[in-house]
Scaffold this motif. Structure first.
Motif, mmCIF file in Angstrom:
data_model
loop_
_atom_site.group_PDB
_atom_site.id
_atom_site.type_symbol
_atom_site.label_atom_id
_atom_site.label_comp_id
_atom_site.label_asym_id
_atom_site.label_seq_id
_atom_site.Cartn_x
_atom_site.Cartn_y
_atom_site.Cartn_z
ATOM 1 N N MET A 1 43.280 39.485 41.976
ATOM 2 C CA MET A 1 43.662 38.098 41.676
ATOM 3 C C MET A 1 44.714 38.061 40.574
ATOM 4 O O MET A 1 45.671 37.294 40.647
ATOM 5 N N TRP B 1 33.508 43.641 42.358
ATOM 6 C CA TRP B 1 34.072 42.443 41.732
ATOM 7 C C TRP B 1 35.265 42.825 40.853
ATOM 8 O O TRP B 1 36.204 42.043 40.710
ATOM 9 N N GLY C 1 39.319 32.360 39.308
ATOM 10 C CA GLY C 1 39.977 31.204 39.916
ATOM 11 C C GLY C 1 40.124 30.040 38.962
ATOM 12 O O GLY C 1 41.076 29.251 39.071
ATOM 13 N N SER D 1 48.016 39.332 42.123
ATOM 14 C CA SER D 1 48.598 38.373 43.062
ATOM 15 C C SER D 1 49.407 37.316 42.308
ATOM 16 O O SER D 1 50.523 36.961 42.713
ATOM 17 N N GLN E 1 30.912 33.271 41.940
ATOM 18 C CA GLN E 1 31.446 34.576 42.321
ATOM 19 C C GLN E 1 32.698 34.831 41.474
ATOM 20 O O GLN E 1 33.241 33.920 40.850
ATOM 21 N N ALA F 1 38.328 42.834 42.893
ATOM 22 C CA ALA F 1 38.718 41.462 43.225
ATOM 23 C C ALA F 1 39.392 40.786 42.035
ATOM 24 O O ALA F 1 40.406 40.098 42.196
ATOM 25 N N ASP G 1 35.681 35.192 42.354
ATOM 26 C CA ASP G 1 36.807 34.340 42.766
ATOM 27 C C ASP G 1 36.761 32.990 42.065
ATOM 28 O O ASP G 1 37.808 32.414 41.748
ATOM 29 N N ASP G 2 35.559 32.468 41.821
ATOM 30 C CA ASP G 2 35.411 31.203 41.096
ATOM 31 C C ASP G 2 35.760 31.377 39.625
ATOM 32 O O ASP G 2 36.413 30.527 39.024
#
Length: 164
Positions: A29, A22, A95, A32, A89, A25, A91-92
């Protein structure tokens, strides 16, 4: 095994998080979003991750919500996220901060939000601040909640600085 790898990472003896973690990730993010503004990528900082872990542990243990005192993290920025344990997760979680992009307007901080309130984009601006070069994050769970804490150095969101 994970404990052993974590200890090596905290000591700076292991490579940054692998593609399956994680942490990787979360870093991807962040980077990016930074790339979209041609801002150099952040590097993962195990010391910042350890500091984030200490604070995430405190939040999970006490159930208290809010930023850590600024004097406990000199020169560091901090993003926080909280949600139902096991329901989200990475990403959430990250995000949610990335979602603030829709209200972000490039400009001079704090005049960077379409709403006129910089706090509506404060997580996002910390992520993309060109001033910031390193990040470390931690997730802890307690009392039915998960807490994500990311620490940034140097901290972003500085009045009078162009964003990003």
């Amino acid at each position: 095994m994970r404990f052993f790898v974590a200890v090596l990472c905290l000591l700076g003896l292991a490579a940054p998080a692998s593609a399956q973690t994680w942490e990787a990730a979360a870093l991807a993010m962040h980077n990016s979003e930074r790339a979209a503004f041609r801002v150099p990528p952040l590097a993962w900082d195990f010391g910042l991750a350890a500091a984030a872990d200490r604070y995430a542990s405190e939040l999970a243990r006490t159930g208290r919500w809010g930023h850590s005192p600024r004097d406990s993290r000199p020169g560091q920025g901090e993003n926080l996220w909280m949600g139902t344990a096991g329901a989200y997760q990475i990403d959430d979680m990250v995000g949610g901060w990335v979602g603030e992009r829709r209200l972000f307007r490039p400009g001079v901080f704090p005049a960077v939000s379409a709403t006129g309130n910089w706090s509506d984009v404060g997580h996002y601006t910390q992520m993309i601040s060109s001033r910031t070069t390193r990040v470390g994050c931690a997730i802890r769970t307690g009392g039915g909640w998960s807490y994500l804490v990311c620490r940034y150095s140097p901290g972003g969101n500085v009045d009078g600085r162009a964003m990003p």
